[in-house]
Write a protein that holds these residues in place. Structure first.
Motif, mmCIF file in Angstrom:
data_model
loop_
_atom_site.group_PDB
_atom_site.id
_atom_site.type_symbol
_atom_site.label_atom_id
_atom_site.label_comp_id
_atom_site.label_asym_id
_atom_site.label_seq_id
_atom_site.Cartn_x
_atom_site.Cartn_y
_atom_site.Cartn_z
ATOM 1 N N LEU A 31 -7.714 -11.077 -3.270
ATOM 2 C CA LEU A 31 -8.375 -10.203 -3.764
ATOM 3 C C LEU A 31 -8.307 -8.892 -2.686
ATOM 4 C CD1 LEU A 31 -11.237 -11.345 -5.813
ATOM 5 C CD2 LEU A 31 -9.738 -9.574 -6.567
ATOM 6 N N LYS A 32 -8.752 -9.368 -1.547
ATOM 7 C CA LYS A 32 -9.021 -8.487 -0.349
ATOM 8 C C LYS A 32 -7.644 -7.460 -0.276
ATOM 9 C CE LYS A 32 -9.437 -9.155 3.944
ATOM 10 N NZ LYS A 32 -9.778 -9.530 5.366
ATOM 11 N N GLU A 33 -6.553 -8.257 -0.152
ATOM 12 C CA GLU A 33 -5.043 -7.691 -0.154
ATOM 13 C C GLU A 33 -5.068 -6.616 -1.199
ATOM 14 O OE1 GLU A 33 -0.452 -8.763 -0.707
ATOM 15 O OE2 GLU A 33 -1.972 -10.397 0.088
ATOM 16 N N TYR A 34 -5.329 -6.993 -2.539
ATOM 17 C CA TYR A 34 -5.252 -6.194 -3.603
ATOM 18 C C TYR A 34 -6.116 -4.910 -3.734
ATOM 19 C CZ TYR A 34 -5.596 -4.589 -8.673
ATOM 20 O OH TYR A 34 -5.528 -4.023 -9.680
ATOM 21 N N LEU A 35 -7.118 -5.154 -3.230
ATOM 22 C CA LEU A 35 -8.484 -3.854 -3.147
ATOM 23 C C LEU A 35 -7.707 -2.745 -1.990
ATOM 24 C CD1 LEU A 35 -11.786 -5.564 -3.683
ATOM 25 C CD2 LEU A 35 -10.374 -4.163 -5.230
ATOM 26 N N LEU A 36 -7.361 -3.410 -0.784
ATOM 27 C CA LEU A 36 -7.012 -2.471 0.175
ATOM 28 C C LEU A 36 -5.804 -1.869 0.137
ATOM 29 C CD1 LEU A 36 -8.159 -4.852 3.317
ATOM 30 C CD2 LEU A 36 -9.264 -2.977 2.216
ATOM 31 N N SER A 37 -4.889 -2.306 -1.066
ATOM 32 C CA SER A 37 -3.783 -1.709 -1.302
ATOM 33 C C SER A 37 -3.838 -0.318 -1.882
ATOM 34 C CB SER A 37 -2.612 -2.362 -2.349
ATOM 35 O OG SER A 37 -3.449 -2.380 -3.632
ATOM 36 N N PHE A 38 -5.248 0.129 -2.338
ATOM 37 C CA PHE A 38 -5.409 1.437 -2.839
ATOM 38 C C PHE A 38 -6.071 2.560 -2.092
ATOM 39 C CE2 PHE A 38 -6.053 -1.973 -6.434
ATOM 40 C CZ PHE A 38 -5.591 -1.199 -7.505
ATOM 41 N N SER A 39 -5.997 3.672 -2.247
ATOM 42 C CA SER A 39 -6.681 4.659 -1.480
ATOM 43 C C SER A 39 -8.242 4.420 -1.433
ATOM 44 C CB SER A 39 -6.361 5.993 -2.136
ATOM 45 O OG SER A 39 -7.093 6.085 -3.378
ATOM 46 N N THR A 40 -8.774 4.684 -0.897
ATOM 47 C CA THR A 40 -10.232 4.803 -0.585
ATOM 48 C C THR A 40 -10.884 4.667 -1.887
ATOM 49 O OG1 THR A 40 -10.438 4.715 1.840
ATOM 50 C CG2 THR A 40 -12.218 4.851 0.686
ATOM 51 N N LYS A 41 -10.619 6.304 -2.397
ATOM 52 C CA LYS A 41 -11.256 6.356 -3.696
ATOM 53 C C LYS A 41 -11.008 5.433 -4.690
ATOM 54 C CE LYS A 41 -11.121 10.519 -6.941
ATOM 55 N NZ LYS A 41 -10.632 11.803 -7.219
ATOM 56 N N ASP A 42 -9.730 5.130 -4.896
ATOM 57 C CA ASP A 42 -9.195 4.359 -5.984
ATOM 58 C C ASP A 42 -9.767 3.036 -5.954
ATOM 59 O OD1 ASP A 42 -7.857 6.495 -7.295
ATOM 60 O OD2 ASP A 42 -5.872 5.861 -6.245
ATOM 61 N N MET A 43 -10.048 2.395 -4.546
ATOM 62 C CA MET A 43 -10.352 1.030 -4.239
ATOM 63 C C MET A 43 -11.746 1.160 -4.772
ATOM 64 S SD MET A 43 -11.194 -0.992 -0.893
ATOM 65 C CE MET A 43 -12.752 -0.001 -0.543
ATOM 66 N N ILE A 44 -12.725 2.184 -4.636
ATOM 67 C CA ILE A 44 -14.169 2.208 -5.264
ATOM 68 C C ILE A 44 -14.081 2.232 -6.554
ATOM 69 C CG2 ILE A 44 -16.122 3.972 -5.054
ATOM 70 C CD1 ILE A 44 -15.221 4.586 -2.209
ATOM 71 N N HIS A 45 -13.217 3.255 -7.107
ATOM 72 C CA HIS A 45 -13.338 2.907 -8.648
ATOM 73 C C HIS A 45 -12.982 1.482 -9.396
ATOM 74 C CE1 HIS A 45 -12.606 7.688 -8.725
ATOM 75 N NE2 HIS A 45 -13.997 7.318 -8.717
ATOM 76 N N LYS A 46 -11.937 0.966 -8.415
ATOM 77 C CA LYS A 46 -11.660 -0.404 -8.877
ATOM 78 C C LYS A 46 -12.827 -1.157 -8.873
ATOM 79 C CE LYS A 46 -8.378 -1.742 -10.423
ATOM 80 N NZ LYS A 46 -8.127 -2.139 -12.015
#
Length: 412
Positions: free
Chosen positions: A105-120
């Motif tokens: 899950l961490k790998e998945y979330l960190l694959s996004f930009s900061t903005k997109d990670m927050i939205h995810k």
């Protein structure tokens, strides 16, 4: 630089407010999991966003600075280490659904930009979001078929509850329900790391790690020296005692904390769903919270001789208590729905008593509560109505949807 937090009343002219525009998190609601996620119905996203934009515009048209939660968080997580730390904490506090997949899950979330990670994180992570070949070792065949690794956070647009500004400090709250508990993590990071706030030594009067819950809908700044807090379905007496001791030990301005006991029901979720301050001497109230002759269980907490002990006085009448603590000869309690038992119950369910004061005698309300709104107007209150067909489905009104960061001091 000017201090970024200042709220010492409910009615001082509002200058800065924190909002969250509903996003895809509301589209991850399904009938099966509504109760778990604290909703009674599923809002229609395009319309709830339109209504929320109208709300924000109504505030901006009155000179209020509107700041958004997702933007502040994006500006907060400016380093890879902090971004990773935030992701780890969110995953860690969602452990009941993660099923041994934290690293994936961490790998998945960190694959996004900061903005997109927050939205995810806000919208939730579905199990189907992760590539199947990456999940082979996670024993998904033994799962309970629950669809989420991280639950969506559809209650986020009620920014009032996770934290509340008191004076020049903040209460970062321990949310009562598991579905909302992660929400206060956002404010914890913003206060510690966002450049607008981190450079100031902002006192935290109450912290989310405390074992007993408190929520912002129960916290009302009646005046520069008095806070009212509801003992409700979401806020415990122990948490109020903790906050009072912290305030009395660490600052001089606030002299009294008024604990107001209200019925522990979903309809009366917080104090501000049944009682709000709208002018120097005017308040909205749902009549059903009062007993005969206006009787209630009210406790006035003050400093004791020993810092660890409070002086507690029991009161019974809300109107008289308000007059005493505010130094007023008379006050006006305006009943939701005009006091009619049917109209009051209906309009209170749709947050007819949940008004947001943006200046003395000026309030924002839902348009659907037309009986309550007319009563306010008849008593000299300026009412700014906002659309509410979808916003109201979350069981929260304009006050619930707003976290004031800055208010002007009252003229008197």
């Amino acid at each position: 630089m000017k201090h970024p937090l200042h709220v010492n009343s409910e009615i001082g002219t509002l200058r800065t407010v924190l909002l969250h525009r509903p996003g895809k998190e509301v589209e991850n609601l399904t009938p099966k999991f509504l109760k778990r996620l604290l909703f009674d119905d599923i809002p229609y996203l395009p319309v709830i966003q339109k209504e929320h934009d109208y709300f924000a515009a109504a505030l901006q048209n009155r000179g209020v600075e509107v700041v958004y939660l997702d933007k502040l968080m994006t500006e907060t997580l400016q380093t890879p280490d902090l971004k990773e730390q935030f992701a780890e904490q969110m995953i860690g506090e969602s452990k009941e659904n993660v099923n041994g997949s934290s690293e994936l899950l961490k790998e998945y979330l960190l694959s996004f930009s900061t903005k997109d990670m927050i939205h995810k994180i806000m919208e939730g992570v579905l199990k189907r979001d992760i590539d199947e070949e990456k999940k082979v070792h996670l024993y998904e065949f033994m799962s309970d078929h629950y669809p989420f690794y991280l639950d969506p956070m559809p209650n986020l647009y009620f920014t009032r509850d996770p934290a509340a500004v008191i004076g020049n400090g903040i209460s970062i709250n321990k949310m009562c329900e598991g579905a909302r508990r992660r929400e206060s993590i956002f404010m914890d990071y913003i206060m510690k790391h966002h450049p607008r706030f981190a450079r100031h030594d902002i006192p935290v009067w109450f912290h989310r790690d405390y074992e007993f819950p408190m929520e912002g809908g129960d916290q009302l700044m009646l005046s520069h020296d008095t806070v009212a807090i509801g003992v409700s379905a979401r806020t415990s007496a122990k948490a109020i005692e903790r906050l009072a001791k912290q305030l009395f030990q660490r600052q001089e301005n606030i002299k009294k904390v008024i604990a107001v006991d209200i019925p522990k029901t979903r309809a009366f979720m917080h104090l501000d769903t049944v009682f709000t301050m709208i002018d120097y001497d005017k308040f909205t109230i749902h009549p059903a919270i009062q007993g005969p002759d206006g009787e209630m269980n009210i406790f006035v907490l003050e400093r004791g001789d020993d810092p660890e002990r409070l002086k507690i006085t029991e009161r019974r009448n809300l109107a008289q208590t308000l007059k005493d603590v505010l130094g007023l000869e008379e006050i006006l309690l305006l009943p939701c729905g005009g006091g009619d038992p049917i109209i009051a119950a209906r309009e209170q369910w749709n947050d007819g008593s949940n008004t947001l004061s943006i200046a003395p005698g000026v309030v924002v309300t839902y348009d659907r509560n037309y009986v309550s709104n007319q009563l306010l107007r008849e008593n000299g209150v300026e009412v700014i109505e906002i659309q509410s067909s979808e916003l109201s489905r979350g069981r929260g009104g304009p006050r619930c949807m707003s976290m004031p960061l800055m208010r002007e001091n009252l003229a008197r």
